[in-house]
Write an enzyme that holds these catalytic residues in place. Structure first.
Site, mmCIF file in Angstrom:
data_model
loop_
_atom_site.group_PDB
_atom_site.id
_atom_site.type_symbol
_atom_site.label_atom_id
_atom_site.label_comp_id
_atom_site.label_asym_id
_atom_site.label_seq_id
_atom_site.Cartn_x
_atom_site.Cartn_y
_atom_site.Cartn_z
ATOM 1 N N GLU A 127 36.428 -54.382 -45.368
ATOM 2 C CA GLU A 127 37.425 -53.369 -45.021
ATOM 3 C C GLU A 127 38.807 -53.787 -45.504
ATOM 4 O O GLU A 127 39.254 -54.907 -45.252
ATOM 5 C CB GLU A 127 37.459 -53.152 -43.510
ATOM 6 C CG GLU A 127 38.472 -52.101 -43.070
ATOM 7 C CD GLU A 127 38.656 -52.049 -41.562
ATOM 8 O OE1 GLU A 127 39.711 -51.553 -41.113
ATOM 9 O OE2 GLU A 127 37.756 -52.532 -40.828
ATOM 10 N N ARG A 168 43.838 -59.243 -47.568
ATOM 11 C CA ARG A 168 42.578 -58.691 -48.074
ATOM 12 C C ARG A 168 42.745 -58.090 -49.465
ATOM 13 O O ARG A 168 41.792 -58.084 -50.257
ATOM 14 C CB ARG A 168 42.016 -57.669 -47.092
ATOM 15 C CG ARG A 168 41.596 -58.334 -45.790
ATOM 16 C CD ARG A 168 40.773 -57.450 -44.905
ATOM 17 N NE ARG A 168 40.486 -58.122 -43.647
ATOM 18 C CZ ARG A 168 39.768 -57.618 -42.654
ATOM 19 N NH1 ARG A 168 39.240 -56.399 -42.803
ATOM 20 N NH2 ARG A 168 39.559 -58.293 -41.550
ATOM 21 N N SER A 212 42.407 -48.466 -43.190
ATOM 22 C CA SER A 212 41.850 -47.386 -42.385
ATOM 23 C C SER A 212 42.930 -46.321 -42.220
ATOM 24 O O SER A 212 44.118 -46.592 -42.396
ATOM 25 C CB SER A 212 41.385 -47.888 -41.016
ATOM 26 O OG SER A 212 42.479 -48.345 -40.250
ATOM 27 N N ARG A 232 47.591 -61.289 -34.882
ATOM 28 C CA ARG A 232 46.372 -60.935 -34.151
ATOM 29 C C ARG A 232 45.629 -62.188 -33.719
ATOM 30 O O ARG A 232 45.484 -63.137 -34.493
ATOM 31 C CB ARG A 232 45.467 -60.051 -35.016
ATOM 32 C CG ARG A 232 46.147 -58.745 -35.432
ATOM 33 C CD ARG A 232 45.248 -57.840 -36.235
ATOM 34 N NE ARG A 232 45.970 -56.645 -36.680
ATOM 35 C CZ ARG A 232 45.447 -55.679 -37.408
ATOM 36 N NH1 ARG A 232 44.176 -55.745 -37.776
ATOM 37 N NH2 ARG A 232 46.172 -54.628 -37.774
ATOM 38 N N ARG A 259 40.254 -62.977 -42.557
ATOM 39 C CA ARG A 259 40.635 -62.740 -41.172
ATOM 40 C C ARG A 259 41.565 -63.866 -40.719
ATOM 41 O O ARG A 259 41.127 -64.999 -40.544
ATOM 42 C CB ARG A 259 39.404 -62.677 -40.268
ATOM 43 C CG ARG A 259 39.676 -62.019 -38.919
ATOM 44 C CD ARG A 259 38.412 -61.849 -38.112
ATOM 45 N NE ARG A 259 37.430 -60.972 -38.729
ATOM 46 C CZ ARG A 259 37.469 -59.642 -38.652
ATOM 47 N NH1 ARG A 259 38.450 -59.041 -38.001
ATOM 48 N NH2 ARG A 259 36.533 -58.909 -39.228
#
Length: 509
Positions: A418, A472, A421, A331, A346
């Site tokens: 986070e 994470r 999801s 990403r 990140r």
């Protein structure tokens, strides 16, 4: 055959490659596979009339004039008939979709289609008249009339194709509709669905994962920055084993729920990225594109897994299809900066295990609940303090009908972050990927000589959910399980996958 002409036809499950890449202790793992992997059923027929792609070499280099390389089966009539609901949905989701332009193009296309059909009917009538006995002058008049109609038809058909292409281009920006229970508003309007555990209380000054990683010699950002750039990292020593343990344990747990394990391609065609609802081009894209090709690096395994059954008609008896896919993810993280994104939180490249489900429309809500329950069970087993959020409308990506996020407490960062999801995308992706199923209904007898008709196909619903995003998860485990002496305790479920190791201890200097 050139590289760009190759297409994925089937995806055989090859455990030898899978186990050699991920599993530290092959013998128990192979026994596990034999217990939990079910024999594959025949589940698809390749659809010859499904969504068509134009080979990259046929597309114009001028993006403004280029024809769409694929067509989505968007129900524009439904959009027109439900204009007010679609308009409100676009507003609630802060989408930049131009509904008025879509509706205008659709009406123009419908009117032009009627005009084309009218001229075709006129041509047919002229052709019928030509079959009878005619005076030479009358025949000549009909020949001229037929010629004029043909020329008019060619022009109108060209205009119709251009109009359909423009409608496709503009229409793709319309987001999925939204579940009625989704809170309306910005991200801070999201509601807490569930909270598990409580923050750990420390009797000593705590460190964040960056300091722990440095003190325990687990990661190296400085060398990675020299080699690759910022937001890349090396994992070292026990951190490597911890990554493998997380993936190994996650896969074994999710497979118990009937999911088929996959490893995926990590380079895909740009059109597959688009069909899944992501934007491979643009100033703020999260996608790495490969210059000089029509290919991209994947940001999630959702993309290649979604493409497995592209342009296919599945058998209803084979549904649901449930996958747990391991891949590396890439990403750009455009626009991300600040202390909240430091360290592993990140990064540009990471490992992830992703769940993906294809099911009947009436089953997608129940599978959404199943996916979030699996996530919650995994994180509870690791002893994390977390909350599950029903995300507000403005935080939903274009494909998502509803999305649950899980945020875990990260004491070193001093906040929730986070970690996963779970999204129900209903038929948004399947209409673009061309994935349908044939209902298992009794054959209907037609009026012609008792001929049996197959029931019409329907689009499947697709869902995706993060089972384990390694960086994470490492942030959570290192920061929550740190000890006063600088060591980090390994959660019990992961110990069998780390050779029985219980603690990561400081190195002797």
């Amino acid at each position: 055959m050139g590289l760009h002409t190759l297409r994925l036809a089937t995806v055989p499950l090859t455990f030898s490659t899978f186990t050699s890449r991920l599993f530290l202790n092959p013998s128990p793992t192979l026994a596990f596979f034999s217990r939990h992997v079910q024999p594959r059923k025949p589940f698809l027929l390749r659809a010859f009339s499904a969504v068509q792609e134009i080979p990259p070499t046929q597309a114009s280099s001028d993006s403004s004039a280029a024809r769409p390389q694929w067509k989505a089966a968007i129900d524009f009539k439904w959009i027109r008939d439900n204009k007010e609901a679609v308009e409100l949905n676009i507003k609630n989701r802060n989408s930049n979709a131009n509904l008025e332009a879509v509706l205008e193009l659709y009406e123009n296309m419908v009117n032009l289609q009627k005009e084309v059909e009218g001229i075709r009917e006129e041509r047919n009538n002229v052709a019928k008249k030509m079959k009878g006995k005619l005076e030479p002058s009358e025949r000549e008049r009909l020949v001229e009339e037929g010629k004029n109609l043909k020329e008019s038809l060619v022009t109108l058909e060209e205009d119709l194709v251009k109009l359909q292409d423009e409608l496709q281009h503009v229409g793709r920006s319309i987001p999925n509709m939204t579940h009625p229970d989704v809170p309306v508003g910005e991200e801070d309007s999201s509601t807490v669905r569930k909270e598990v555990g409580s923050p750990r209380e420390f009797s000593f000054p705590i460190k964040d994962h960056l300091q722990l990683g440095k003190d325990l010699d687990l990661m190296d950002f400085d060398s990675a920055a020299e080699v690759s750039g910022s937001k890349f990292f090396y994992l070292k020593n026990e951190a490597v084993l911890l990554e493998m343990a997380l993936l190994n344990w996650t896969l074994s747990e999710v497979m118990k729920k009937g999911f088929t394990p996959l490893t995926t391609p990590e380079i895909v065609r740009s059109s597959i990225v688009e069909k899944c609802g992501f934007q491979p081009r643009g100033d703020n894209t999260q996608v790495y594109s490969i210059d000089g090709t029509d290919q991209c690096l994947i940001g999630t395994a959702e993309i290649p897994v979604g493409g497995i059954h592209m342009d296919s008609i599945l058998l209803e008896s084979a549904l649901p299809l449930k996958y747990i896919a391991f891949s590396h993810c890439f990403r750009t993280e455009a626009g991300a900066a600040g202390a909240a994104t430091k360290g592993l939180y990140r990064v540009h490249q990471f490992s992830k295990a992703e769940m993906f489900v294809l099911c009947r429309p009436e089953d997608s809500e129940s599978f959404h609940k199943e996916l979030i329950q699996i996530e919650e069970d995994l994180f509870t087993s690791l002893g994390l303090h977390f909350k599950t959020l029903d995300m507000a409308t403005s935080d939903l990506g274009a494909p998502a009908y509803r999305k649950f996020d899980i945020e875990a407490w990260m004491p070193g960062l001093g906040r929730f972050g986070e970690i996963s999801s779970a999204s129900n995308c209903t038929d948004y992706q399947s209409r673009r990927l061309g994935i349908r199923f044939r209902p298992s209904e009794p054959l209907q007898t037609g009026s012609k000589k008792g001929k049996a008709n197959l029931p019409p196909t329907k689009f499947v619903h697709t869902l995706n959910a993060t089972a384990c995003a390694v960086p994470r998860m490492m942030v959570c485990l290192l920061e929550n399980y740190q000890q006063e002496d600088g060591s980090v305790v390994i959660p019990e479920p992961l110990r069998p996958f780390m050779g029985g190791m219980e603690v990561i201890k400081p190195k002797l200097r």
